[in-house]
Design a protein around this motif. Sequence first.
Motif, short mmCIF file in Angstrom:
data_model
loop_
_atom_site.label_atom_id
_atom_site.label_comp_id
_atom_site.label_asym_id
_atom_site.label_seq_id
_atom_site.Cartn_x
_atom_site.Cartn_y
_atom_site.Cartn_z
N ASP A 151 -38.56 -11.35 -10.11
CA ASP A 151 -37.46 -10.42 -10.36
C ASP A 151 -36.33 -11.19 -11.02
OD1 ASP A 151 -35.20 -8.57 -10.04
OD2 ASP A 151 -36.55 -7.48 -8.70
N ARG B 274 -33.85 -11.19 -5.47
CA ARG B 274 -34.97 -12.14 -5.36
C ARG B 274 -34.77 -13.07 -4.16
NH1 ARG B 274 -34.43 -14.31 -9.95
NH2 ARG B 274 -33.75 -16.41 -9.37
N ASP C 248 -41.20 -7.06 -10.50
CA ASP C 248 -40.21 -6.09 -10.96
C ASP C 248 -40.71 -5.43 -12.25
OD1 ASP C 248 -37.83 -4.66 -11.05
OD2 ASP C 248 -36.82 -6.20 -12.24
N MET D 100 -37.63 -6.26 -16.76
CA MET D 100 -37.09 -7.62 -16.88
C MET D 100 -36.96 -7.97 -18.35
SD MET D 100 -39.25 -9.74 -13.97
CE MET D 100 -40.84 -9.09 -14.52
N LYS E 294 -37.17 1.06 -5.78
CA LYS E 294 -35.84 0.51 -5.48
C LYS E 294 -34.82 1.64 -5.42
CE LYS E 294 -36.31 -3.90 -7.99
NZ LYS E 294 -35.72 -4.66 -9.11
#
Length: 217
Positions: free
Chosen positions: A10, A16, A54, A57, A104
Amino acid sequence: MNMENILVVDDENELRSTLVEVLTREGLAVQEAANADQALTMLKSTPFHLILLDMVMPGTDGMSAIPLIRKQAPRTRIIIMTAFASVQNAVQALQQGADDYIVKPFKIEALMLAVRRNLQKARFLEGEAVELDGIFNGLANALRRQILLVLERQGQSRFMDLVRLLEVEDHTKVNFHLKVLREAGFIEHGQDKTYTLTAAGHRAAGCLSFISGSINP
């Protein structure tokens, strides 16, 4: 892989670090990567049971990284972490090779539930791979295959009777291959000193007979 090793990927440093701390408290071995390219480099030297990846990114994004990870580590479980929850995103991630996804922001309880579920599946698949290795090793030798077929026909046999039926002069060779078959779970040696096939041995012998019949009808 003896330890359950997890890689957190992440670009958000705070998240993280939090994930690494939480997972470490759970007794897991955790490493971290700030982007997908770093994760792919780490995979070349370190095996992981599970990767938390994730979706968004800089550079190579999570969706693009999934098939690259899968190519390097086909048995590693991949959980996608995404703030963009949609059926389309989930389906696309699974089609690319991800095993699970979590939305998330998520609660620690939900994260650990997903982690435990996927680690359990990783342990199961690893056990299956070990079992398959044992099966292939057990059937790799012609004499071992012959022993299985003889025991399938005879039902049970003592050592010297088995040697005679196999027509092998070297008794130590037969003894060695019997040991390999016992360790692979194909045969058992009873208290009455007779060798018999296990359920796995009967299945293996049946497969060998079928293959032999197909090749030589």
